[in-house]
Motif scaffolding. Structure first.
Motif, PDB file in Angstrom:
ATOM      1  N   LYS A 123      -6.582   1.460   4.991  1.00 26.76           N
ATOM      2  CA  LYS A 123      -6.943   1.688   3.595  1.00 26.76           C
ATOM      3  C   LYS A 123      -5.704   1.974   2.749  1.00 26.76           C
ATOM      4  CE  LYS A 123     -11.696   3.268   4.416  1.00 26.76           C
ATOM      5  NZ  LYS A 123     -12.649   4.402   4.337  1.00 26.76           N
ATOM      6  N   GLN A 124      -4.743   2.703   3.331  1.00 28.89           N
ATOM      7  CA  GLN A 124      -3.496   2.947   2.606  1.00 28.89           C
ATOM      8  C   GLN A 124      -2.746   1.640   2.368  1.00 28.89           C
ATOM      9  OE1 GLN A 124      -1.440   5.762   5.074  1.00 28.89           O
ATOM     10  NE2 GLN A 124      -2.590   7.530   4.316  1.00 28.89           N
ATOM     11  N   ALA A 182      -4.399  -0.370  -0.344  1.00 24.12           N
ATOM     12  CA  ALA A 182      -4.171   0.237  -1.663  1.00 24.12           C
ATOM     13  C   ALA A 182      -2.706   0.167  -2.095  1.00 24.12           C
ATOM     14  CB  ALA A 182      -4.635   1.693  -1.638  1.00 24.12           C
ATOM     15  N   GLY A 183      -1.854  -0.404  -1.266  1.00 22.99           N
ATOM     16  CA  GLY A 183      -0.435  -0.496  -1.597  1.00 22.99           C
ATOM     17  C   GLY A 183       0.316   0.804  -1.446  1.00 22.99           C
ATOM     18  N   LYS A 184      -0.249   1.742  -0.661  1.00 21.09           N
ATOM     19  CA  LYS A 184       0.380   3.046  -0.469  1.00 21.09           C
ATOM     20  C   LYS A 184       1.113   3.170   0.859  1.00 21.09           C
ATOM     21  CE  LYS A 184      -3.073   5.359  -3.361  1.00 21.09           C
ATOM     22  NZ  LYS A 184      -4.136   6.396  -3.413  1.00 21.09           N
ATOM     23  N   LEU A 185       1.213   2.067   1.575  1.00 16.30           N
ATOM     24  CA  LEU A 185       1.914   2.068   2.861  1.00 16.30           C
ATOM     25  C   LEU A 185       3.082   1.098   2.733  1.00 16.30           C
ATOM     26  CD1 LEU A 185       1.538   3.432   5.658  1.00 16.30           C
ATOM     27  CD2 LEU A 185       0.360   1.364   6.408  1.00 16.30           C
ATOM     28  N   THR A 186       4.182   1.592   2.220  1.00 19.75           N
ATOM     29  CA  THR A 186       5.320   0.726   1.900  1.00 19.75           C
ATOM     30  C   THR A 186       6.363   0.764   3.006  1.00 19.75           C
ATOM     31  OG1 THR A 186       4.989   1.191  -0.447  1.00 19.75           O
ATOM     32  CG2 THR A 186       7.100   0.224   0.198  1.00 19.75           C
ATOM     33  N   ARG A 198       8.640   3.321   8.663  1.00 15.71           N
ATOM     34  CA  ARG A 198       9.587   4.174   7.933  1.00 15.71           C
ATOM     35  C   ARG A 198      10.593   4.793   8.892  1.00 15.71           C
ATOM     36  NH1 ARG A 198       4.628   6.592   4.375  1.00 15.71           N
ATOM     37  NH2 ARG A 198       4.543   4.864   2.887  1.00 15.71           N
ATOM     38  N   SER A 251       0.016  -6.401   3.285  1.00 17.24           N
ATOM     39  CA  SER A 251      -0.644  -5.169   3.730  1.00 17.24           C
ATOM     40  C   SER A 251      -0.899  -5.211   5.231  1.00 17.24           C
ATOM     41  CB  SER A 251      -1.938  -4.937   2.952  1.00 17.24           C
ATOM     42  OG  SER A 251      -2.862  -5.992   3.137  1.00 17.24           O
ATOM     43  N   THR A 285      -7.614   4.785   8.341  1.00 19.23           N
ATOM     44  CA  THR A 285      -6.918   5.434   7.223  1.00 19.23           C
ATOM     45  C   THR A 285      -5.648   4.674   6.865  1.00 19.23           C
ATOM     46  OG1 THR A 285      -7.799   7.623   7.795  1.00 19.23           O
ATOM     47  CG2 THR A 285      -5.812   7.558   6.438  1.00 19.23           C
TER      48      THR A 285
END
Length: 406
Positions: free
Chosen positions: A271-272, A275-279, A21, A8, A268
């Motif tokens: 936190k992403q 939470a594993g939401k920033l791949t 990305r 992370s 922000t």
């Protein structure tokens, strides 16, 4: 305190650097400026076996774009050049932060010599008088008036005078012509500047710290000093002070023996990432002078990647090659390749390609790396790719087969 795994933390750093990305759209001229503002500065290097480093750093983030846009931003006054993390393109709004360095150029080490300036006062006065009378000038506009010394890459006195007056802030870079610096008077390029506008040194240090922490996404206090080349002994207490005042957020990163720090603007994203939401999805090639890898200690701690540029190493002692480019693949740095763009022949030669130990060769890796190499080659206008050698040996053939299908 925030708690991040190493994965992370990597995702957060990549997102802050614009390397998480692929770009969502075709790059525009404004995107070039925004990328530099995001990184806070763009290091300059002149080696051009492939595109020079500043252009390559931007390509890694933006994909195919027009390299001339960088020079246009400089000549239009949106950027200026100075000693940031070494020689750098810097957003013009940050000029006040560097003015203290210009007023005390002797603090910049080899970049300025009071003794040399005294010995060559006539050379200095000559180049300054020429620019005052005739306008912007390059080093080649001056015939050498004296013997070249054994330092500073055998520069003639006029070139060294130009560089020292640049370091002292009396000259600025108006534009680049064939990548050569064009010098002009500071008063012409920044006629409204007044040294009364200079912030205090304390304010400058705090600003540099906040900028470095924001650009890196997550960082230890030691790494902050490297970003703008401030002194560790002065920088680390400022990091701690800002954290105590709530202007930086403390974090615990898996495997780090010391606390890390995050800028509130990146909360922000942090936190992403947690939470594993920033791949991370981007696969690209990096310049040796990319902010992601220019700090060897940080690259090793963050990505388990031990990187040293070998262009300054004698050829017989090089392990990987002259100008190896780190390979970023979906959040990990998986290897390095040694390229050369043969522009006249239209060939992008990969002299060697090395994967890091333990990296598994998968169809996804082959597809992504081949795509990155192919896109880099086309951007260089050298669309024919050759791969001479690789480690492991079978990798070269696998990549060439994949490239042949494109």
């Amino acid at each position: 305190m925030l708690n991040l795994t190493i994965n992370s933390a990597r995702a957060l750093m990549l997102a802050a650097q614009g390397l998480c990305r692929p770009p969502a759209k075709i790059a525009t001229k404004l995107d070039v400026l925004k990328a530099i503002q995001r990184m806070q500065l763009l290091q300059i290097d002149t080696i051009h076996v492939v595109a020079r480093s500043p252009y390559l750093v931007l390509w890694s983030r933006l994909g195919a774009y027009k390299p001339e846009w960088l020079g246009e931003h400089l000549s239009e006054g949106k950027l200026f050049e100075y000693w940031g993390h070494e020689a750098s393109f810097i957003p013009i709004e940050d000029y006040p932060l560097y003015r203290h360095r210009m007023i005390a150029p002797g603090s910049l080490g080899w970049k300025y010599s009071h003794a040399w300036m005294e010995r060559h006062r006539q050379d200095v006065e000559h180049v300054m008088a020429h620019i005052r009378a005739n306008g912007p000038a390059r080093s080649v506009d001056f015939k050498a008036s004296g013997q070249r010394g054994g330092t500073w890459w055998e520069w003639k006195p006029e070139k060294r005078a130009l560089e020292m007056m640049f370091t002292a802030g009396e000259l600025m870079i108006a534009r680049r012509q064939n990548f050569q610096r064009v010098y002009d008077l500071r008063q012409r390029l920044l006629p409204d500047w007044d040294d009364a506008k200079m912030p205090t040194m304390q304010a400058v240090m705090e600003k540099f710290v906040r900028k470095a922490v924001k650009a890196l996404g997550v960082t230890t206090a030691r790494w902050v000093a490297d970003y703008f080349r401030t002194k560790k002994g002065e920088t680390i207490p400022v990091v701690q002070s800002l954290a105590e005042r709530g202007q930086l957020i403390r974090a615990d990163v898996e495997g780090f023996p010391v606390p890390a720090f995050i800028h509130p603007d990146n909360l922000t994203l942090a936190k992403q990432a947690i939470a594993g939401k920033l791949t991370p999805e981007l696969t690209t090639l990096l310049s040796p002078f990319d902010p992601l890898v220019w700090d060897r200690e940080r690259a090793l701690a963050m990505f388990n990647f031990d990187y040293r540029i070998e262009c300054y190493t004698p050829a017989a002692k090089r392990k990987y090659g002259y100008f190896t480019l780190p390979m970023l693949w979906r959040g990990n740095i998986i290897g390095r390749l040694d390229p050369k763009a043969h522009r006249k022949q239209g060939i992008f030669e990969v002299k060697s390609l090395h994967l890091e130990p333990g990296i598994a060769i998968t169809p996804e890796l082959i597809s992504d790396v081949a795509t990155a190499i192919g896109e880099c080659a086309r951007w260089h206008a050298t669309p024919e790719v050759t791969i001479t050698a690789s480690n492991p040996p079978r990798l070269a053939a696998m990549l060439m087969r994949e490239l042949g299908r494109r």
